[in-house]
Scaffold this motif. Structure first.
Motif, PDB file in Angstrom:
ATOM      1  N   THR A   1       0.870  -1.169   0.000  1.00 29.70           N
ATOM      2  CA  THR A   1       0.000   0.000   0.000  1.00 29.70           C
ATOM      3  C   THR A   1       0.911   1.223   0.000  1.00 29.70           C
ATOM      4  O   THR A   1       2.070   1.107  -0.404  1.00 29.70           O
ATOM      5  N   THR A   2       0.408   2.369   0.415  1.00 30.28           N
ATOM      6  CA  THR A   2       1.262   3.558   0.470  1.00 30.28           C
ATOM      7  C   THR A   2       1.146   4.190   1.861  1.00 30.28           C
ATOM      8  O   THR A   2       0.166   3.949   2.578  1.00 30.28           O
ATOM      9  N   THR A   3       2.099   5.026   2.195  1.00 28.86           N
ATOM     10  CA  THR A   3       2.074   5.666   3.519  1.00 28.86           C
ATOM     11  C   THR A   3       0.813   6.517   3.703  1.00 28.86           C
ATOM     12  O   THR A   3       0.156   6.401   4.750  1.00 28.86           O
TER      13      THR A   3
ATOM     14  N   ALA B   1       4.604  -0.195   2.839  1.00 27.13           N
ATOM     15  CA  ALA B   1       4.393   1.114   2.188  1.00 27.13           C
ATOM     16  C   ALA B   1       5.365   1.186   1.009  1.00 27.13           C
ATOM     17  O   ALA B   1       6.541   1.496   1.185  1.00 27.13           O
TER      18      ALA B   1
ATOM     19  N   ASP C   1       5.751   3.235  -1.333  1.00 30.67           N
ATOM     20  CA  ASP C   1       6.356   4.541  -1.627  1.00 30.67           C
ATOM     21  C   ASP C   1       7.664   4.721  -0.857  1.00 30.67           C
ATOM     22  O   ASP C   1       8.567   5.409  -1.321  1.00 30.67           O
TER      23      ASP C   1
END
Ligand SMILES: C[S@@+](CC[C@H](N)C(=O)[O-])C[C@H]1O[C@@H](n2cnc3c(N)ncnc32)[C@H](O)[C@@H]1O
Length: 267
Positions: free
Chosen positions: A151-153, A191, A193
């Motif tokens: 996923t992303t932060t 995360a 990213d």
């Protein structure tokens, strides 16, 4: 081929059992830091506690490794960020507390999750980032492939921590992460990213697309054909063909395993 965080070595066992065309060129290495897991590695692979020293030619695969690597947790406060820490409570049990984050970390948290509101939390996955940088630095020629719940932060900041920091005991959801340390696995969604700090991946797709790009549909079609021809015999070949079809369905199910993220960095 190096399976990093190989656990008991099931993936390499399956790769070798499938008899791929490249089998003669494969030098399978299973890496796991846990001695108990290394003891279960098959005799047909090299078993190691750390990545082999470079320069390496080949593939370093990390399937559900980086979600298992320790991270730090930070929480948005009114004006800055605080670190979520662990302390000893009055009764001797572990309790959560917070402490100030240094200015550089506060700035990093703010840059990673600029829209975070007070109370939102994020992980800083510096050890996962360091693992990726190290793995890539050992490669002379090849690729690092990371498969994980990705996923992303900013997305993590928008969700409650108990959703993305999970515990498992005996393959079932466990209890709070501070309960009975050492008796349950702690996992944190990755995360992706943050991994971009090392380098933006050359490929990033979900597991369903990754497997289809590598010929899963042809394997399933062959499985269906063999099952159709041999179902009346009910022999091992027929049953193998049927499980190939059902396993493939699970692996590409977009509401489950198919949504896993696959990131590839080439060198
Ligand atoms: C969740 S398991 C994944 C096992 C296997 N890859 C799979 O998909 O079934 C993660 C494994 O990584 C190992 N591990 C954690 N940190 C590691 C590290 N820095 N180097 C090597 N292995 C590590 C753990 O001991 C554990 O066996």
């Amino acid at each position: 081929m190096i399976d990093a965080g190989a656990g008991p070595g099931s993936l390499l066992r399956s790769v070798l059992a499938a008899g791929p065309a490249c089998a003669a060129a494969l030098r399978p290495v299973a890496v796991d830091r846990a001695a108990g897991q290394r003891a279960r590695h098959p005799d047909t692979v090299v078993s190691a506690s750390e990545l082999p020293p470079g320069p390496l030619v080949g593939v370093i695969l990390a399937n559900e490794l980086l979600d298992n690597v320790p991270c730090r947790l930070f929480q948005r406060a009114t004006d800055d960020w605080v670190e979520v820490l662990v302390d000893l409570g009055a009764d001797g049990t572990l309790v959560e507390t917070t402490g100030p984050a240094d200015p550089e970390t506060t700035e990093r948290c703010g840059a990673l999750a600029p829209a975070a509101s007070p109370g939102d939390r994020i992980p800083l996955q510096d050890r996962a980032v360091a693992w990726l940088a190290d793995a890539l630095s050992r490669l002379d020629h090849g690729r690092v492939v990371v498969v994980d719940y990705g996923t992303t932060t900013p997305a993590l900041a928008g969700r409650p921590q108990q959703e993305w920091l999970r515990t498992y005991r005996d393959h079932r959801r466990g209890s709070g992460p501070l309960d009975r340390p050492g008796t349950q696995d702690i996992t944190v969604e990755l995360a992706v990213d943050q991994l971009h700090q090392v380098r933006v991946p050359d490929e990033h797709r979900d597991q369903a697309r990754f497997l289809r790009a590598h010929g899963l549909d042809d394997l399933v079609a062959e499985g269906r054909r063999v099952w159709a021809e041999r179902a009346h015999l009910g022999d091992l070949e027929a049953l193998r063909a049927r499980s190939r079809v059902s396993e493939a369905e699970a692996l590409v199910d977009e509401t489950g395993l198919g949504a896993f993220q696959v990131l590839e960095w080439r060198r």
